[in-house]
Design an enzyme around this catalytic site. Structure first.
Site, mmCIF file in Angstrom:
data_model
loop_
_atom_site.group_PDB
_atom_site.id
_atom_site.type_symbol
_atom_site.label_atom_id
_atom_site.label_comp_id
_atom_site.label_asym_id
_atom_site.label_seq_id
_atom_site.Cartn_x
_atom_site.Cartn_y
_atom_site.Cartn_z
ATOM 1 C CG HIS A 1 8.616 -0.291 3.971
ATOM 2 N ND1 HIS A 1 7.654 -1.339 4.103
ATOM 3 C CD2 HIS A 1 7.783 0.726 4.623
ATOM 4 C CE1 HIS A 1 6.623 -0.935 4.927
ATOM 5 N NE2 HIS A 1 6.984 0.189 4.957
ATOM 6 C CG HIS B 1 0.330 5.177 6.760
ATOM 7 N ND1 HIS B 1 -0.658 4.497 5.909
ATOM 8 C CD2 HIS B 1 1.230 4.267 6.766
ATOM 9 C CE1 HIS B 1 -0.167 3.379 5.576
ATOM 10 N NE2 HIS B 1 1.068 3.237 5.882
ATOM 11 C CD GLU C 1 3.213 -1.526 6.501
ATOM 12 O OE1 GLU C 1 2.727 -0.662 7.202
ATOM 13 O OE2 GLU C 1 3.483 -1.550 5.185
ATOM 14 C CG HIS D 1 -0.334 0.092 2.618
ATOM 15 N ND1 HIS D 1 -0.869 -0.527 3.700
ATOM 16 C CD2 HIS D 1 0.632 0.521 2.887
ATOM 17 C CE1 HIS D 1 -0.296 -0.344 4.761
ATOM 18 N NE2 HIS D 1 0.752 0.321 4.393
#
Length: 433
Positions: free
Chosen positions: A193, A59, A240, A12
């Site tokens: 990441h 976020h 995540e 995403h």
């Protein structure tokens, strides 16, 4: 009964939404993103699910650290695109499915997942970045959405195994919903990441491929890993991907991966995958047992005369008026109400029935409409009506008659705080219904 037709996994990263919005389809740097999402879009167009249950993390856009939950289920009727600082993307809102969402919430709570529930919150790129690639959406989306927001940004977070078990509970929840619906589970996030600290820019393509292998063939191994292990292998923010275990847990033990892709253009490994289950349908007897399990806690409560449980369904249906009355905690809102009630009603978009209930201070009518008591006492505090007047009105009694049932018959009180000394109890008695 509802059924899960398959699982989709998709990163995403906001670069996906950027590529879509800027029409980078023919740009060699961005073209692989479109190519990798195309099979997912084709699969959805072919299978035509009624609902997407989309697992994502916000976020710090609509969910902040003043109240941060591990598992938050969206139960509202519609979902808008969030403004993340530079203006919201030009995408239409997508409709929710409150009925399915309420059922899932009840089921998960019965299975001892301590859920929180939200509505009227915009969804950020964690949801809409991949979603804009998955479905055509002009003039409207062809599918409904139930969002499941995971609080993975503030430690501590649930274990990977807890995310996996949540998926198994989701399967029971969805399959026990009585309406004939086709549901696809979409997991978003990752892959490797890290976006903060001196390790920013970290990637691990070897781990990304191994993770995808294990997700398909050995999710139990992934469920046994710690968050620290995920962070070491895939970057801190890359951990995540535990959210993908929820999608995998909702699928049968054996799955077939009919599509899988991977591309690393910049900061995050962008992956897409489709999983279809192998095996037969759940036995009807198991579904019936789970439905009885879901209703156990409130079984018999309907026999309690004058008792009205405040449910998710009511919270959604009566959201507007509850929100209006809740805002009495804001000085500017209550001052506007006292100064010009009709203008205040109009600004809030209250219906004629809702306005009339408030005008008449119809305490029992407000309760039956779906207003929770704790909004009634806020209205009472603003208008000079004590809690005792409201209690008496709900019982259909005079204040004097109700007071005779109390141990301290002369006691009057309210949540009015500093305004308590200004309350006019005599005039309040006249407003009672």
């Amino acid at each position: 009964m509802a059924r899960i037709i398959g699982g989709i996994a998709a990163s995403h990263t906001p670069t996906i939404g950027f590529a879509f919005d800027k029409n980078k389809r023919d740009d060699p740097v961005w073209a692989p993103i479109f190519e990798n999402f195309a099979p997912l879009a084709d699969w959805l167009a072919d299978r035509k699910p009624d609902v997407l249950l989309l697992i994502y993390n916000d976020h710090v856009t609509s969910f902040f650290f003043d109240h941060y939950s591990a598992f938050a289920l969206g139960v509202g009727p519609q979902w808008h695109v969030a403004d993340e600082g530079g203006g919201a993307r030009d995408l239409p809102p997508i409709n929710g499915h409150p009925g399915l969402a309420a059922h899932i919430g009840t089921s998960l709570m019965a299975d001892e997942f301590d859920m929180s529930f939200f509505q009227n919150k915009a969804l950020d790129h964690g949801c809409f970045s991949p979603l804009s690639m998955l479905c055509p959406h002009k003039p409207e989306w062809p599918v409904k959405l139930v969002p499941l927001q995971m609080g993975v940004l503030q430690m501590p977070v649930p274990s990977a195994r807890r995310f996996y078990k949540l998926g198994q509970a989701l399967r029971r929840a969805i399959e026990s919903y009585p309406e004939d619906l086709k549901v696809a589970i979409v997991a978003t996030g990752g892959l490797s990441h890290q976006v903060h600290g001196e390790r920013a820019g970290f990637n691990n393509t070897e781990w990304d491929q191994r993770f995808l292998d294990l997700l398909e063939r050995d999710p139990e191994q992934l469920a046994g890993m710690t968050i620290a292990e995920y962070a070491a292998l895939g970057g801190y923010e890359g951990s995540e991907v535990v959210m993908w275990l929820t999608m995998r847990g909702a699928m049968p033990a054996n799955v077939v991966c009919t599509h899988r892709s991977y591309y690393l253009p910049s900061m995050a490994g962008i992956a897409t995958a489709i999983y279809e289950g192998e095996g037969g349908e759940t036995e009807p007897a198991a579904i019936e047992r789970h439905q009885r399990h879901m209703t156990r806690e409130l079984a018999g409560i309907e026999k309690l005369e004058g008792t009205y449980p405040f449910t998710i369904e009511i919270a959604v249906r009566a959201y507007r008026i509850n929100d209006y009355l809740h805002r009495m905690v804001e000085p500017s809102h209550r001052e506007a109400f006292l100064r010009d009630p009709e203008a205040s009603f109009e600004a809030a978009g209250l219906t004629g029935e809702e306005r009339d209930l408030i005008r008449r201070r119809d305490w029992r009518g407000l309760l039956h409409y779906g207003v929770i008591f704790f909004m009634l006492e806020k209205l009472g505090a603003v208008t000079g009506v004590s809690n005792l007047h409201i209690y008496a009105a709900m019982r259909g009694e005079t204040l004097e008659a109700f007071q005779r049932t109390r141990n301290a018959p002369g006691a009057l009180y309210s949540v009015a705080g500093k305004a308590a000394g200004k309350l006019d109890w005599d005039s309040a008695e006249k407003e009672k219904r």
